[in-house]
Design an enzyme around this catalytic site. Sequence first.
Site, PDB file in Angstrom:
ATOM      1  N   LYS A 162      76.036  26.887  43.835  1.00 23.54           N
ATOM      2  CA  LYS A 162      77.168  27.775  43.540  1.00 23.54           C
ATOM      3  C   LYS A 162      78.465  26.989  43.414  1.00 23.54           C
ATOM      4  O   LYS A 162      79.260  27.225  42.502  1.00 23.54           O
ATOM      5  CB  LYS A 162      77.277  28.843  44.631  1.00 23.54           C
ATOM      6  CG  LYS A 162      76.152  29.867  44.545  1.00 23.54           C
ATOM      7  CD  LYS A 162      76.169  30.874  45.688  1.00 23.54           C
ATOM      8  CE  LYS A 162      75.677  30.265  46.970  1.00 23.54           C
ATOM      9  NZ  LYS A 162      75.378  31.251  48.026  1.00 23.54           N
ATOM     10  N   HIS A 193      84.463  24.563  51.522  1.00 20.41           N
ATOM     11  CA  HIS A 193      83.301  25.340  51.938  1.00 20.41           C
ATOM     12  C   HIS A 193      83.000  25.116  53.406  1.00 20.41           C
ATOM     13  O   HIS A 193      83.014  23.992  53.892  1.00 20.41           O
ATOM     14  CB  HIS A 193      82.059  24.967  51.124  1.00 20.41           C
ATOM     15  CG  HIS A 193      80.872  25.786  51.525  1.00 20.41           C
ATOM     16  ND1 HIS A 193      80.704  27.075  51.090  1.00 20.41           N
ATOM     17  CD2 HIS A 193      79.836  25.528  52.356  1.00 20.41           C
ATOM     18  CE1 HIS A 193      79.600  27.577  51.631  1.00 20.41           C
ATOM     19  NE2 HIS A 193      79.052  26.661  52.402  1.00 20.41           N
ATOM     20  N   SER A 212      71.200  26.068  47.971  1.00 21.54           N
ATOM     21  CA  SER A 212      71.847  27.380  47.898  1.00 21.54           C
ATOM     22  C   SER A 212      73.367  27.218  47.897  1.00 21.54           C
ATOM     23  O   SER A 212      74.073  27.817  47.085  1.00 21.54           O
ATOM     24  CB  SER A 212      71.395  28.231  49.085  1.00 21.54           C
ATOM     25  OG  SER A 212      72.023  29.491  49.051  1.00 21.54           O
ATOM     26  N   ASP A 229      69.754  31.164  42.658  1.00 23.29           N
ATOM     27  CA  ASP A 229      70.013  31.195  44.097  1.00 23.29           C
ATOM     28  C   ASP A 229      69.927  32.607  44.627  1.00 23.29           C
ATOM     29  O   ASP A 229      69.385  32.841  45.710  1.00 23.29           O
ATOM     30  CB  ASP A 229      71.388  30.609  44.408  1.00 23.29           C
ATOM     31  CG  ASP A 229      71.725  30.765  45.888  1.00 23.29           C
ATOM     32  OD1 ASP A 229      70.982  30.188  46.695  1.00 23.29           O
ATOM     33  OD2 ASP A 229      72.666  31.494  46.228  1.00 23.29           O
ATOM     34  N   ARG A 282      63.848  34.170  50.482  1.00 27.11           N
ATOM     35  CA  ARG A 282      63.843  33.388  51.722  1.00 27.11           C
ATOM     36  C   ARG A 282      64.114  34.279  52.919  1.00 27.11           C
ATOM     37  O   ARG A 282      63.525  34.112  53.985  1.00 27.11           O
ATOM     38  CB  ARG A 282      64.886  32.266  51.641  1.00 27.11           C
ATOM     39  CG  ARG A 282      64.465  31.119  50.720  1.00 27.11           C
ATOM     40  CD  ARG A 282      65.632  30.186  50.440  1.00 27.11           C
ATOM     41  NE  ARG A 282      66.115  29.559  51.662  1.00 27.11           N
ATOM     42  CZ  ARG A 282      67.360  29.127  51.848  1.00 27.11           C
ATOM     43  NH1 ARG A 282      68.250  29.247  50.879  1.00 27.11           N
ATOM     44  NH2 ARG A 282      67.706  28.577  52.985  1.00 27.11           N
TER      45      ARG A 282
END
Lengths: 432, 432
Positions: free
Chosen positions: A187, A82, A183, A161, A168
């Site tokens: 996931k 990520h 967030s 999320d 947001r």
Amino acid sequence: VNFVESIARKRDGLPLEPEEIKAFVQGATSGTLKDEQLAAMLMAICIRGMSPAERQVLVEGMRDSGARWRIGEAFPEAVDKHSTGGVGDSVSLVFAPLVRACGVPVVMMAGAGLGHTQGTLDKLAAIPEFRTAGSREVALARLERCGVCFSAQSAEIAPADKKLYMLRDITGTVPSLPLITASIMSKKLAVGAARLVLDIKQGSGAFCKTAQAAQELGEALYTVAERAGASVKAMITDMEEPLGDRLGTANEVLASIEILRGGGDARLREVTIELGVDALVTAGRTPEAARAELESRLADGSALSQWELIVRAHGGDPDDARLARPRRTVTIVAATGGCLSAVSSEELGWVAVNLGAGRRFQGDGIDFAAGLRIHARIGNRIEPGQPIATLELGAREVDLDELKRRTQAAFSVGEAAPPVRPLVNRWLAARR
Amino acid sequence: VNFVESIARKRDGLPLEPEEIKAFVQGATSGTLKDEQLAAMLMAICIRGMSPAERQVLVEGMRDSGARWRIGEAFPEAVDKHSTGGVGDSVSLVFAPLVRACGVPVVMMAGAGLGHTQGTLDKLAAIPEFRTAGSREVALARLERCGVCFSAQSAEIAPADKKLYMLRDITGTVPSLPLITASIMSKKLAVGAARLVLDIKQGSGAFCKTAQAAQELGEALYTVAERAGASVKAMITDMEEPLGDRLGTANEVLASIEILRGGGDARLREVTIELGVDALVTAGRTPEAARAELESRLADGSALSQWELIVRAHGGDPDDARLARPRRTVTIVAATGGCLSAVSSEELGWVAVNLGAGRRFQGDGIDFAAGLRIHARIGNRIEPGQPIATLELGAREVDLDELKRRTQAAFSVGEAAPPVRPLVNRWLAARR
């Protein structure tokens, strides 16, 4: 739990009990809490923060708000990578085939472009007929077939999320360490790879502008994932200027193929290899052996073959001749000479978005032909009139004069060379 | 103005520009801003606060969000009295006829009961056929006819406040000095009396529990009204125990008539007279002359006659024999002897609400017959078995054992007498 009292506790800077955080997440998922109540809680969290314990409950609650794919149970060796988001960052498209070519399965959930950054999902969509996986079954089948799965965030993964992020975005509550951590990690943990490699971007083009911000986010992501049982590695990489020299969608697919063919942008190549080292180290290699293996898989063409296999397994056509190409190009030259002291990656990202590589408004289409090439790096000597960037135009109608002006203004030329920045900062490994 | 950026500025503790505050109020009034955006801004204001300058723009923006009655233009001498809300406080019903009997017109916008306090609007509704004014025309006609107008908050007055209050109630953003100030003052300024007398309640039964909180709220209300051009007086009065000895709706009308007849509860009488002194001082009397005049209007029955005139001018019947009476009563006695050291006004207010004098849920009806009488004051010597309160039951089904238990527990009996508290604190006059 009376939710108004929970909001009031966080408003006053008191910690929330686990059941209060769970009620928040469940209310967001089921719609039993009103949007204005969720927004008030988000703002209170944004200003007051959350302890590591509260944050953990939030992340795991959001993870559990939808389906859990538990990829790690079926493929214990599979690694997930990520990045917190940057410009000219097509690492995912190189990392997956390269790490897979070293025998380690890769699973990645790709997102659409956000703000000034181009999303991996949009880049994959530029490959003719490429289809990401949207369910656990398809994801497992892809892993079985080619050892790699690119999936798109589906409605079944972390619906809390999705709801909270939408809120947001319009309530000024995006920049919050616990909310960003939740967030991202909800996931990742719902997909459930047992191994996780994190790339925290730092610099003008990233969410984290400073080393301190990047380290805080990195520590939060690392800690949450580790407490949730994952094996994690994390590094901070430079985003003071775009990572690769190509920005766009098809353009960044090309940038990846250049690396897989043994060439390409040196910075993009190096960050990919460093992340690959982390991935292979979680699979038991030493860093030295890992680097040698990754280099040789690029050199012997096996990473490129793997890429073609992956694209085909996802229904796509790996023939790069079929990628969209710009209709015409416009070269931007330096107005003055000197040393390139700064590049606004964020501004260049927005230029790419405006050219067609991203969405200016919700529902905007992507023009795969549009993009930007960068010909100068921070620290380079620049002559007046020297090409510094090329705008690559697709079919979208654009205000070309405005984009030329903005592109030129994104490059700052000064007298002296700026201090050299490290490309990769393994601060966490150094500290532990 | 991009409102998300405005929210972010307040989130980060930066001051808002006047146009940002106006956009907030206009968006709340027109519905062009989403409830979740309004809620996020309310929470940011709640935590970060507002400068006096920001607060002033907020109040005046909310004042201007609907109709302005400009009562002061038609009746320059008219005075408006506002209390921040307490238990057993029927001052308004005595103040209006008493001050009017001294030749000063009175205009008051009455609200329904909120939480544990009983509202003036509900008390007026207990008077057979009494109708409050809902428009400027009716308000002016009432003032013309009897020198007093009781009006109910209508949809045309400060609609921004109605919207924001509804949101605050469910988002944990009620306790905020600028938001409370704006909610109170926007309505007062929209009615537009040129003279304003403020009663800030302090103690266990009030929103302001401490002297500091009461002084802060008092200063904010005073400053905002004065800057908006009103002539203002403000005092802090004690709410450590209920003000009068009767709680309820018809019950508090009776408490008022007792005062107007020259008797009644001494504390209720004294606070009313002190507020009356302030009202007459704004009309040019000296405090000494004002007090003498008020005392004589109570003694000679002219205040009572004025009350009957006012009730008739509002369509009501002043015959107190027609007020609802309890169906039965239950006496609560002291369990132990000693000195009464504390009384939870808030708890007694909730007991009255549960008996029927208020709304437990939105849409609840009021039982005018229900109420509570109090027989002991803080500092009194108490014998075991001595009556301390009487529950007055109407038609509503109640958990009587629970209410008896709660009533008894609201009275704390100790060894020593607690320190004497001042009933009225003119802190502001002393400071200036």
